[in-house]
Enzyme design. Structure first.
Site, mmCIF file in Angstrom:
data_model
loop_
_atom_site.group_PDB
_atom_site.id
_atom_site.type_symbol
_atom_site.label_atom_id
_atom_site.label_comp_id
_atom_site.label_asym_id
_atom_site.label_seq_id
_atom_site.Cartn_x
_atom_site.Cartn_y
_atom_site.Cartn_z
ATOM 1 C CD GLU A 93 -13.108 38.524 112.162
ATOM 2 O OE1 GLU A 93 -13.936 37.812 111.691
ATOM 3 O OE2 GLU A 93 -12.082 38.392 112.472
ATOM 4 N NE ARG A 103 -7.466 33.642 125.217
ATOM 5 C CZ ARG A 103 -6.577 34.477 125.528
ATOM 6 N NH1 ARG A 103 -5.841 34.151 126.396
ATOM 7 N NH2 ARG A 103 -5.948 35.583 124.932
ATOM 8 C CB CYS A 156 -12.504 42.244 118.236
ATOM 9 S SG CYS A 156 -10.876 42.672 118.892
ATOM 10 C CG HIS A 180 -9.465 40.424 114.364
ATOM 11 N ND1 HIS A 180 -10.790 39.697 114.415
ATOM 12 C CD2 HIS A 180 -9.280 40.853 115.465
ATOM 13 C CE1 HIS A 180 -11.247 39.851 115.753
ATOM 14 N NE2 HIS A 180 -10.357 40.418 116.273
#
Length: 224
Positions: A93, A103, A156, A180
């Site tokens: 990232e 979510r 994360c 990831h």
């Protein structure tokens, strides 16, 4: 020079790496990032000491635990691992952003919607890991990889942002960043619709190579 003194001098020159990964979440019984982290305990990294830390999928405790270990160890680098369920590649990232927008609830039941991680904190923090070199090394080893420009807005991203905030504000001598990984093949067997996945061995090797690159380790068998 006495043997005890020699050992102290040798230990003082060793680099320290902190590697973190999350417990399973979202109804899964395994987390590929955790599998890869645990596999690293059996790998030798010349001139370095590796510390691993399993984290709860808990909005508050994950950052608190990692920050406490950072302050204690003051490692040369912290590499944080996590699962991205819709990705085909290993993705270092680039940036963490200052927002929590979940979510699904975390394992402690937290589900913030559009809240800042740090009230009044910077909009974002860039990774200080050698993400381009890591990506290139993975591709050389024929492992699907690409730099990602979004760590999402779940745990994360929160961990990535929170840890980089601690490093920045407390001026710790630590490189930091997040990587990831996709599902493992065995997790994807019964998913519908189809989801991307990689072999467990590929994910483990990718994490090992990322640590090697961060430490500047070259291994002959990694000719690629």
């Amino acid at each position: 020079m006495g043997e005890a003194l020699k050992e102290k001098v040798m230990n003082a020159t060793e680099k320290k790496i902190l590697l973190t990964a999350f417990e399973p979440f979202g109804g899964e019984t395994v987390n590929p990032s955790l599998e890869a982290m645990l596999a690293m305990t059996g790998v030798e990294f010349p001139g370095a000491v590796l510390t691993v830390l399993e984290l709860p999928v808990d909005r508050f405790r994950a950052v608190e635990m990692t920050s406490a270990r950072l302050r204690l160890l003051r490692p040369d680098a912290v590499i944080m691992l996590g699962l991205a369920i819709a990705r085909y590649r290993i993705t270092p990232e680039r940036v963490a952003i200052n927002v929590d927008d979940y979510r699904i609830p975390d394992n402690a039941g937290n589900q913030p919607a559009g809240e800042p991680i740090i009230e009044g904190g910077p909009v974002g923090y860039l990774s200080t890991l050698p993400i381009r070199a890591i990506t290139e090394r993975l591709l050389k080893a024929r492992i699907p990889a690409a730099i990602s420009n979004t760590a999402g807005t779940y745990l994360c991203n929160r961990l990535f942002y929170g840890v980089m905030h601690v490093i920045a504000t407390e001026q710790l001598p630590t490189l930091g960043g997040f990587i990831h990984v996709p599902y493992m093949h065995e997790q994807a067997l019964n998913k519908y619709p189809d989801v991307p996945s990689l072999a467990r061995e590929t994910i483990v090797e990718a994490v090992r190579l990322a640590i090697d690159v961060t430490l500047g380790i070259e291994r002959r068998k990694d000719a690629g």
